[in-house]
Design a protein around this motif. Structure first.
Motif, mmCIF file in Angstrom:
data_model
loop_
_atom_site.group_PDB
_atom_site.id
_atom_site.type_symbol
_atom_site.label_atom_id
_atom_site.label_comp_id
_atom_site.label_asym_id
_atom_site.label_seq_id
_atom_site.Cartn_x
_atom_site.Cartn_y
_atom_site.Cartn_z
ATOM 1 N N ASN A 148 0.815 -1.211 0.000
ATOM 2 C CA ASN A 148 0.000 0.000 0.000
ATOM 3 C C ASN A 148 0.851 1.265 0.000
ATOM 4 O O ASN A 148 0.373 2.335 -0.370
ATOM 5 N N GLY A 149 2.109 1.119 0.380
ATOM 6 C CA GLY A 149 3.032 2.257 0.301
ATOM 7 C C GLY A 149 3.395 2.619 -1.132
ATOM 8 O O GLY A 149 3.933 3.691 -1.395
ATOM 9 N N HIS A 150 3.076 1.721 -2.073
ATOM 10 C CA HIS A 150 3.357 1.981 -3.493
ATOM 11 C C HIS A 150 2.174 2.634 -4.208
ATOM 12 O O HIS A 150 2.216 2.795 -5.429
ATOM 13 N N GLY A 151 1.149 2.998 -3.450
ATOM 14 C CA GLY A 151 0.030 3.722 -4.035
ATOM 15 C C GLY A 151 -0.677 2.940 -5.131
ATOM 16 O O GLY A 151 -1.105 1.808 -4.925
ATOM 17 N N ASN A 152 -0.761 3.560 -6.317
ATOM 18 C CA ASN A 152 -1.454 2.926 -7.436
ATOM 19 C C ASN A 152 -0.742 1.660 -7.930
ATOM 20 O O ASN A 152 -1.327 0.872 -8.671
ATOM 21 N N GLY A 153 0.505 1.488 -7.509
ATOM 22 C CA GLY A 153 1.268 0.310 -7.935
ATOM 23 C C GLY A 153 1.157 -0.856 -6.977
ATOM 24 O O GLY A 153 1.895 -1.837 -7.115
ATOM 25 N N LYS A 154 0.235 -0.770 -6.016
ATOM 26 C CA LYS A 154 0.164 -1.826 -4.988
ATOM 27 C C LYS A 154 -0.187 -3.196 -5.574
ATOM 28 O O LYS A 154 0.314 -4.217 -5.112
ATOM 29 N N TRP A 155 -1.023 -3.217 -6.619
ATOM 30 C CA TRP A 155 -1.389 -4.511 -7.195
ATOM 31 C C TRP A 155 -0.285 -5.068 -8.078
ATOM 32 O O TRP A 155 -0.167 -6.284 -8.229
ATOM 33 N N ALA A 156 0.539 -4.179 -8.626
ATOM 34 C CA ALA A 156 1.733 -4.645 -9.341
ATOM 35 C C ALA A 156 2.696 -5.279 -8.340
ATOM 36 O O ALA A 156 3.324 -6.303 -8.610
ATOM 37 N N PHE A 157 2.808 -4.653 -7.149
ATOM 38 C CA PHE A 157 3.626 -5.207 -6.067
ATOM 39 C C PHE A 157 3.099 -6.591 -5.680
ATOM 40 O O PHE A 157 3.876 -7.542 -5.519
ATOM 41 N N ALA A 158 1.777 -6.693 -5.528
ATOM 42 C CA ALA A 158 1.166 -7.981 -5.167
ATOM 43 C C ALA A 158 1.445 -9.031 -6.229
ATOM 44 O O ALA A 158 1.726 -10.195 -5.913
ATOM 45 N N PHE A 159 1.372 -8.631 -7.495
ATOM 46 C CA PHE A 159 1.642 -9.562 -8.590
ATOM 47 C C PHE A 159 3.069 -10.090 -8.502
ATOM 48 O O PHE A 159 3.303 -11.299 -8.629
ATOM 49 N N GLY A 160 4.026 -9.208 -8.259
ATOM 50 C CA GLY A 160 5.425 -9.628 -8.132
ATOM 51 C C GLY A 160 5.627 -10.574 -6.967
ATOM 52 O O GLY A 160 6.350 -11.576 -7.071
ATOM 53 N N ALA A 161 4.960 -10.286 -5.833
ATOM 54 C CA ALA A 161 5.087 -11.148 -4.657
ATOM 55 C C ALA A 161 4.482 -12.528 -4.929
ATOM 56 O O ALA A 161 5.027 -13.551 -4.499
ATOM 57 N N CYS A 162 3.353 -12.558 -5.642
ATOM 58 C CA CYS A 162 2.721 -13.839 -5.979
ATOM 59 C C CYS A 162 3.619 -14.662 -6.901
ATOM 60 O O CYS A 162 3.736 -15.888 -6.736
ATOM 61 N N ILE A 163 4.261 -14.007 -7.851
ATOM 62 C CA ILE A 163 5.183 -14.700 -8.758
ATOM 63 C C ILE A 163 6.340 -15.301 -7.969
ATOM 64 O O ILE A 163 6.779 -16.431 -8.228
ATOM 65 N N ALA A 164 6.843 -14.556 -6.975
ATOM 66 C CA ALA A 164 7.944 -15.053 -6.140
ATOM 67 C C ALA A 164 7.532 -16.335 -5.423
ATOM 68 O O ALA A 164 8.305 -17.298 -5.348
ATOM 69 N N SER A 165 6.307 -16.367 -4.909
ATOM 70 C CA SER A 165 5.830 -17.548 -4.192
ATOM 71 C C SER A 165 5.716 -18.752 -5.121
ATOM 72 O O SER A 165 6.168 -19.855 -4.791
ATOM 73 N N VAL A 166 5.112 -18.546 -6.286
ATOM 74 C CA VAL A 166 4.942 -19.647 -7.242
ATOM 75 C C VAL A 166 6.299 -20.195 -7.678
ATOM 76 O O VAL A 166 6.518 -21.419 -7.714
ATOM 77 N N LEU A 167 7.240 -19.297 -8.002
ATOM 78 C CA LEU A 167 8.567 -19.726 -8.443
ATOM 79 C C LEU A 167 9.293 -20.492 -7.337
ATOM 80 O O LEU A 167 9.924 -21.527 -7.596
ATOM 81 N N TRP A 168 9.199 -19.990 -6.094
ATOM 82 C CA TRP A 168 9.921 -20.617 -4.997
ATOM 83 C C TRP A 168 9.417 -22.029 -4.712
ATOM 84 O O TRP A 168 10.193 -22.974 -4.633
ATOM 85 N N PHE A 169 8.119 -22.183 -4.551
ATOM 86 C CA PHE A 169 7.591 -23.509 -4.196
ATOM 87 C C PHE A 169 7.757 -24.501 -5.345
ATOM 88 O O PHE A 169 7.997 -25.688 -5.107
ATOM 89 N N THR A 170 7.645 -24.018 -6.572
ATOM 90 C CA THR A 170 7.868 -24.902 -7.716
ATOM 91 C C THR A 170 9.317 -25.367 -7.751
ATOM 92 O O THR A 170 9.603 -26.558 -7.965
ATOM 93 N N ALA A 171 10.246 -24.432 -7.513
ATOM 94 C CA ALA A 171 11.664 -24.783 -7.516
ATOM 95 C C ALA A 171 12.017 -25.689 -6.347
ATOM 96 O O ALA A 171 12.786 -26.648 -6.499
ATOM 97 N N LEU A 172 11.423 -25.418 -5.180
ATOM 98 C CA LEU A 172 11.715 -26.226 -3.996
ATOM 99 C C LEU A 172 11.218 -27.649 -4.173
ATOM 100 O O LEU A 172 11.946 -28.616 -3.925
ATOM 101 N N GLY A 173 9.966 -27.794 -4.622
ATOM 102 C CA GLY A 173 9.415 -29.129 -4.816
ATOM 103 C C GLY A 173 10.125 -29.882 -5.927
ATOM 104 O O GLY A 173 10.486 -31.056 -5.779
ATOM 105 N N GLY A 174 10.365 -29.213 -7.060
ATOM 106 C CA GLY A 174 11.040 -29.857 -8.187
ATOM 107 C C GLY A 174 12.490 -30.175 -7.888
ATOM 108 O O GLY A 174 12.999 -31.245 -8.247
#
Length: 211
Positions: A148-174
């Motif tokens: 929310n500190g990124h103002g109008n970019g908060k959902w872009a921030f959320a998108f980046g954080a979600c990508i980090a989670s998907v990449l991490w768990f996929t890499a960890l499991g694989g």
């Protein structure tokens, strides 16, 4: 486009920093990946849960959680009990004989056990995610506030954080699946379960101490 790229990258890095840590959830994904046991559904549960929590935090759930500390206290008690039980089970597995470990590994292909094990594994992944108070403190409150500190970019921030989670768990499991050959030895399983027991029991003690 550039205006949203910066918060997206910030979300990716922040998400990676908060998610990539040796905790009960990551240890569980690692162990299941090494065992080649229901890795895909477990990775999916962890990643989707993180996405839901990140979106909720950005949408304002963090303020609600902060206003009701009893929610976090309940999560600490329930999570501590659950993680402690998993730690005890891991410690018991360390005490099994090599013959029992080898027999369990040989019988893992049983269809009935596989079906039951899948739901138990998914339930454990859900519990380790949603009963972990650090999820609410880090993912929901902290990440929500930063987004929310990124103002109008908060959902872009959320998108980046979600990508980090998907990449991490996929890499960890694989990545863990590639180690399955090394764990053909019962002794290697004992070492892994010893690490799991220490981390789970340590987390349980830390949760109870913080109440």
């Amino acid at each position: 486009m550039t205006a949203y790229l910066v918060p997206a990258l910030a979300g990716l890095l922040t998400g990676a920093g908060l998610i990539i840590a040796i905790g009960p959830q990551n240890v569980f994904v690692l162990r299941q990946g090494v065992a080649r046991s229901h890795t895909a559904p477990i990775v999916a549960v962890c990643a989707v849960s993180d996405i839901v929590l990140i979106v909720a935090g950005v949408a304002g759930l963090g303020a609600l959680v902060a206003a009701h500390p009893d929610v976090v206290t309940f999560a600490k008690v329930a999570g501590g009990l659950y993680v402690g039980a998993l730690g005890v089970l891991a410690a018991r597995r360390c005490l099994r004989s090599d013959e029992v470990i080898a027999a369990d590994a040989a019988g893992a292909g049983n269809t009935g056990a596989e079906s039951t094990g899948r739901w138990v594994a998914v339930g454990t992944a859900l519990a380790l995610t949603w009963l972990n108070p650090h999820v609410y403190l880090d993912t929901v409150i902290t990440m929500g506030a930063i987004a929310n500190g990124h103002g109008n970019g908060k959902w872009a921030f959320a998108f980046g954080a979600c990508i980090a989670s998907v990449l991490w768990f996929t890499a960890l499991g694989g990545g863990a699946r590639r180690l399955s050959g090394f764990f053909a030895s019962p002794r290697a399983w004992k070492v892994l379960d010893a690490v799991v027991a220490v981390i789970m029991l340590g987390m349980a003690v830390a949760l109870f101490a913080s109440i």
